[in-house]
Scaffold this motif. Sequence first.
Motif, short mmCIF file in Angstrom:
data_model
loop_
_atom_site.label_atom_id
_atom_site.label_comp_id
_atom_site.label_asym_id
_atom_site.label_seq_id
_atom_site.Cartn_x
_atom_site.Cartn_y
_atom_site.Cartn_z
N GLY A 74 -0.76 -0.64 -1.29
CA GLY A 74 -0.12 -1.91 -0.99
C GLY A 74 0.37 -2.58 -2.26
O GLY A 74 0.27 -2.03 -3.36
N ALA A 75 0.91 -3.78 -2.09
CA ALA A 75 1.46 -4.53 -3.21
C ALA A 75 0.34 -5.03 -4.12
O ALA A 75 -0.84 -5.01 -3.77
CB ALA A 75 2.29 -5.70 -2.69
N VAL A 76 0.74 -5.50 -5.30
CA VAL A 76 -0.21 -6.02 -6.28
C VAL A 76 -0.94 -7.23 -5.71
O VAL A 76 -0.33 -8.14 -5.13
CB VAL A 76 0.53 -6.41 -7.57
CG1 VAL A 76 -0.42 -7.12 -8.54
CG2 VAL A 76 1.14 -5.18 -8.23
N LEU A 77 -2.25 -7.25 -5.88
CA LEU A 77 -3.09 -8.38 -5.48
C LEU A 77 -3.34 -9.23 -6.72
O LEU A 77 -4.00 -8.79 -7.67
CB LEU A 77 -4.42 -7.90 -4.90
CG LEU A 77 -4.34 -7.33 -3.48
CD1 LEU A 77 -5.44 -6.31 -3.26
CD2 LEU A 77 -4.44 -8.45 -2.46
N ASP A 78 -2.81 -10.43 -6.73
CA ASP A 78 -2.91 -11.32 -7.89
C ASP A 78 -4.06 -12.31 -7.70
O ASP A 78 -4.23 -12.89 -6.62
CB ASP A 78 -1.61 -12.11 -8.08
CG ASP A 78 -0.47 -11.22 -8.54
OD1 ASP A 78 -0.71 -10.36 -9.42
OD2 ASP A 78 0.65 -11.37 -8.02
#
Length: 241
Positions: A74-78
Motif C-alpha cells: 500500500g501507500a506510504v503511512l506517514d
Amino acid sequence: MSIDRNSWPEFVYRFVEHYYWERQHLGPNLAAFHRKIRSQEVPLNFLFNILLYALSPAATRSLLSMTGVVASRGAVLDVQNAQDASFTQADVQLDSPRERVFIELKVRARTGIEQAQKYALLHAKLAFSDLEPKAPSLLFITEKAFARHWAPARKAPADGEALANALAVEPLAERLSRNPEARSLEKIYRALCSDLRVSFVTWQQIGDHLLGCSSPGVETQEAFVRDFLADLSRRGLWAAT
C-alpha cells in the motif's frame, strides 16, 4: 514560514509541552525524574513515534502488516502529530491516502471498553475532513497478553474482531455519554465499527519483528532500531531470543 505540525521536531516540542502542563510527573528531584522518565508510558510513546519517523516506509508497513491492522502492500503511512479531541488523543497516528491507524501503547496500565470507544469516536471525528474514505484501524501494544490488561478481566475480548463487534453494540461509557462532541459522533462511530480493524500485540512481538527488519546499508534506521530495542530491554518489555 508556516509550521508543519506533522514534522518530527514539532513532535519533540509537544513532548516537552507535556511536562510543562503535567508537572506532577517531574518528581521532587532530578534523581526521581531520572528514574520516572525511563519507566513511564509517555516517554515510551514519544520514543516509538520518533522510531516510526526514522523507519523506511517499507519497514513501517512491514511492522504494521505483521499486526494485521494494514495490508502488506500500500501507500506510504506517514506519522501524524495526533490531533486532540475533547475526549481523547491518540498515542500514535499514521495515515496514508486510504488508511488511518491509531495505536494505543500500554506498559502496566489497564484498558477497557471506554478507551476503545474513544479511539473509534476519534476515527469518526477525523473522517469528516477526509477527501476520500480511509480504512480505520486500531492497534494495542501491551506488556503482557492483551486480556491481562483488560478491565474487567472477565469481559476481555478474545480477539480484535470480538472487540470491534463489542464496540458496535456497547452503550457509550458514562463519561463519553456526557461529552457533547462524543454524543454527536455516536451514529457515525457505530457505522464505522463494521469496517474497523482491531489487533493486539505485545512489546516482545514488536521487538522481535524490528530485530528482523534489518536493512543492510541503512545505517540510520539500524541505529534507531538498535537503540529503541535497548530501551525496551531496559524497561523489561523485550528480550532477545
